[in-house]
Write an enzyme that holds these catalytic residues in place. Sequence first.
Site, mmCIF file in Angstrom:
data_model
loop_
_atom_site.group_PDB
_atom_site.id
_atom_site.type_symbol
_atom_site.label_atom_id
_atom_site.label_comp_id
_atom_site.label_asym_id
_atom_site.label_seq_id
_atom_site.Cartn_x
_atom_site.Cartn_y
_atom_site.Cartn_z
ATOM 1 N N ASP A 5 0.837 -1.203 0.000
ATOM 2 C CA ASP A 5 0.000 0.000 0.000
ATOM 3 C C ASP A 5 0.869 1.249 0.000
ATOM 4 O O ASP A 5 1.688 1.434 0.907
ATOM 5 C CB ASP A 5 -0.901 0.005 1.244
ATOM 6 C CG ASP A 5 -2.022 -1.016 1.131
ATOM 7 O OD1 ASP A 5 -2.774 -0.941 0.147
ATOM 8 O OD2 ASP A 5 -2.124 -1.891 2.009
ATOM 9 N N ASP A 46 -10.295 -5.486 -1.405
ATOM 10 C CA ASP A 46 -9.246 -5.019 -0.505
ATOM 11 C C ASP A 46 -9.871 -4.287 0.679
ATOM 12 O O ASP A 46 -10.532 -3.260 0.499
ATOM 13 C CB ASP A 46 -8.325 -4.066 -1.291
ATOM 14 C CG ASP A 46 -7.150 -3.579 -0.472
ATOM 15 O OD1 ASP A 46 -6.871 -4.160 0.591
ATOM 16 O OD2 ASP A 46 -6.500 -2.609 -0.920
HETATM 17 C C1 DX5 Z 1 -6.475 0.222 2.888
HETATM 18 C C2 DX5 Z 1 -5.483 -0.649 2.170
HETATM 19 C C3 DX5 Z 1 -5.686 -2.114 2.407
HETATM 20 C C4 DX5 Z 1 -5.545 -2.534 3.839
HETATM 21 C C5 DX5 Z 1 -6.167 -3.875 4.083
HETATM 22 O O1 DX5 Z 1 -6.249 1.528 2.477
HETATM 23 O O2 DX5 Z 1 -5.563 -0.414 0.782
HETATM 24 O O3 DX5 Z 1 -4.813 -2.842 1.571
HETATM 25 O O4 DX5 Z 1 -4.221 -2.593 4.229
HETATM 26 O O5 DX5 Z 1 -6.060 -4.131 5.429
HETATM 27 P P1 DX5 Z 1 -7.151 -4.937 6.265
HETATM 28 O O6 DX5 Z 1 -7.182 -6.322 5.725
HETATM 29 O O7 DX5 Z 1 -6.634 -4.841 7.652
HETATM 30 O O8 DX5 Z 1 -8.473 -4.235 6.080
HETATM 31 ZN ZN ZN Z 2 -4.514 -1.826 -0.502
#
Ligand code: DX5
Ligand code: ZN
Length: 219
Positions: free
Chosen positions: A42, A182
């Site tokens: 990310d 995601d």
């Molecule tokens: C949010 C990110 C995601 C996040 C997912 O902005 O794009 O990739 O890290 O994390 P979890 O699985 O904890 O929701």
């Molecule tokens: Zn992400």
Amino acid sequence: MKIIKSWWWSVKITVSVLKSNLDKRETIELVEKTDAEYIHVDVMDGQFVPHFSLSEFEVNNLFKGCKKPLDIHLMVEDIKKYIDAFKDLNVHSFIFHVETGQNIIKLIEYVKSLNIKVGLALNPETMTDSVLPYLNMVDTILIMGVVPGLGGQKLIPETVDKGYVLKQLKKKFNYRYDIGIDGGVNLETRPLLNDFDYLISGSYICMSNNYQDKIDSLR
Ligand code: DX5
Ligand code: ZN
């Protein structure tokens, strides 16, 4: 045995290392030991989203030498700058946001010219109509299940329907993109996610003490 496994566990798992109870380097090492297909990176610029994640230098430094291919999720305005900064890593795909107002076709073509897969991401409030003009060009569509910016948020259940819509369009027009989700992916939300080809999960896996167990539970 292998054949049975790949048939049975057909959903691909991508691990986001954004939120973990270990430091990033240890987290990446543990993810590398699992059978997850990809690592999700990310990247936030403080403009497209109000948060910053890792700097360009930190991303290159941390993910250089990764054996698992990287899906780089660019939550940034200046998309090309970040593609150029990361293109020499072991990148499987660059995924950027359709809401940025950038020249999407030009960017898709640019990523393809690097021989890297390309995808578009949609924020929770963005409708699938916004990606219709690009569906025949992309390798992946990423549905955000949460507002981009932070790990550990709760899945917004309405976002899941976009997976179904995109799956129908894919069938109808013979497109070849994968559909991923995601944010907020965990054991509780997993039954809602059967239309997706791959699941991105961060805190559910990386805040646990057994990454492989959590991955197995999602498959
Ligand atoms: C949010 C990110 C995601 C996040 C997912 O902005 O794009 O990739 O890290 O994390 P979890 O699985 O904890 O929701
Ligand atoms: Zn992400």
